[in-house]
Structures are given as structure tokens and as C-alpha cells.
Write an enzyme that holds these catalytic residues in place. Structure first.
Site, PDB file in Angstrom:
ATOM      1  CB  CYS A   1     100.918  16.197 -39.169  1.00 43.08           C
ATOM      2  SG  CYS A   1      99.708  17.070 -38.151  1.00 43.08           S
TER       3      CYS A   1
ATOM      4  CG  ASP B   1      84.948  -7.392 -32.149  1.00 43.65           C
ATOM      5  OD1 ASP B   1      85.629  -6.390 -32.463  1.00 43.65           O
ATOM      6  OD2 ASP B   1      84.774  -7.758 -30.969  1.00 43.65           O
TER       7      ASP B   1
END
Length: 219
Positions: free
Chosen positions: A44, A134
Site C-alpha cells: 500500500c 456525470d
């Protein structure tokens, strides 16, 4: 997990830059929401460091990044210092969501049943969601905890998604920005001169069918 083409659900979250409402935070930008199993873990650290290194490239494309794990804001903020030191990045400007109650991880299908924390609770897998202006989901990828993601590939995918959102083309295998594209099968031959003034080349195949139509990347 949300389906492609669906409006990505709005949510409230605490992050390293304060409280956000996701749709409001996203505004009219593209967005990448990516989860990681845990703070202070090796893979990570490399991933979030690479994301910080490439943040300028994502910003050029109008893309906001936001990360998520099941750790607290305080944990994230301490870990960011390690990420900056490891990756040699002076800046770390994108937020990390604190989903310590795992509400978002459950809602979005992010949990990895094979990876658990010290308390035996499942950790988040390496999910990637790309959301358009959108607010609809354009792409989702799910990696196991043991496999780090390729953020150069995410840049390539963003280039493809943004191009094909407005042009009647698809991008072929291993395509990169500026390379030839494929004309969509739905485009009629008589439409090609107007849509693709740089020309269209039909690749010959054994079947004789004229479906492999190549054109320079539209501008």
C-alpha cells in the site's frame, strides 16, 4: 458493487482533508476512488506513493483521486509521512477516506474475505472505481491484497475512457495516447469520411469481413 453505467452512490465521509460529500467533492471532474487493505503496510505504501507521484498527470486530465481504507484519519495522517519519505514526494494532496466502521467497504463490495486485521475483521481489497463527470461508473477493477496496482495503466485507461466518451472509436490492445484507434462497428461506411477526416484503413482478414477499421486518433 456498483454496476458499470450506474450513477455511483453519493456518500458522506471523514477524510484527511476533512468531511466530504462525495458528489459535491467530485464536482464536474473525473474521479478515481481506490481502496487499500491497511495503513503502514508495504504494498500500500508503494501504491499511494506512486499515486502521489503521478497526481500532476491525473490533474492534467481533470481527474481527482481519493483513497480509502478501514483505518482512522489519525492513522492515515501519520502514515502519509512514511509515504512521502519512501516515495521522495514533497506533496501528498489527495484525500484518504477513514472507513473504520467498514460501511463504505461493505456498500461497495470492497472487502477481501482472505485478508483480516488483528481483530479478525476483513480488510479492504485493492478496488479501483473510475467515475465520470456525470457521476456514472465508467470502470471497476478488483485486485487481491497481494497484487499491487499499475498506476501507469490507470492513466492509460483514463485516456481511453475520455477519448471514447466523445469519439466513435475504441482503443485496441496495449493502446497508448496518440496511437491509432478502431472505428466502432456501429459506424456506417458512409459516415467515416466526415467522422474520420484523417482516413480509415480496413485490415484484411481471412473471413473477408470488413470489421477491422483503423483510424488515427481523433482530435
Amino acid at each position: 458493487m456498483p454496476n458499470l453505467g450506474d450513477v455511483f452512490p453519493d456518500f458522506d465521509a471523514q477524510t484527511t482533508v476533512g468531511a466530504i460529500k462525495f458528489h459535491e467533492w467530485l464536482g464536474n471532474s473525473w474521479g478515481i476512488l481506490f481502496s487499500h487493505p491497511a495503513d503502514y503496510t508495504p504494498v500500500c505504501t508503494t501504491e499511494l506513493g506512486k499515486a502521489a507521484e503521478l497526481q500532476g498527470e491525473f490533474e492534467k486530465r481533470g481527474v481527482k483521486m481519493i483513497a480509502l481504507s478501514c483505518d482512522s484519519v489519525e492513522s492515515h495522517q501519520g502514515w502519509i509521512k512514511d509515504i512521502k519519505g519512501y516515495s521522495k514526494c514533497d506533496e501528498f494532496d489527495y484525500p484518504i477516506i477513514a472507513d473504520d466502521k467498514r460501511e463504505l467497504a461493505v456498500k461497495f463490495g470492497m472487502l477481501d474475505p482472505d485478508e483480516k486485521d488483528a481483530a479478525g475483521l476483513p480488510l479492504t481489497a485493492r478496488c479501483v472505481f473510475i467515475i465520470g463527470p456525470d457521476k456514472k461508473l465508467k470502470l471497476s477493477i478488483l485486485y487481491p491484497a497481494t497484487t499491487g496496482r499499475n498506476f501507469d495503466e490507470l492513466l492509460r485507461v483514463v485516456d481511453s475512457l475520455q477519448l471514447t466518451a466523445t469519439k466513435k472509436v475504441a482503443t485496441p490492445v496495449n493502446w497508448k495516447q496518440g496511437e491509432p484507434c478502431m472505428v466502432l462497428p456501429s459506424v456506417k461506411a458512409e459516415e467515416c469520411p466526415k467522422l474520420f477526416p484523417k482516413g480509415v484503413e480496413i485490415k484484411q482478414v481471412a473471413s473477408g469481413k470488413q470489421y477491422l477499421r483503423v483510424t488515427p486518433q481523433p482530435e
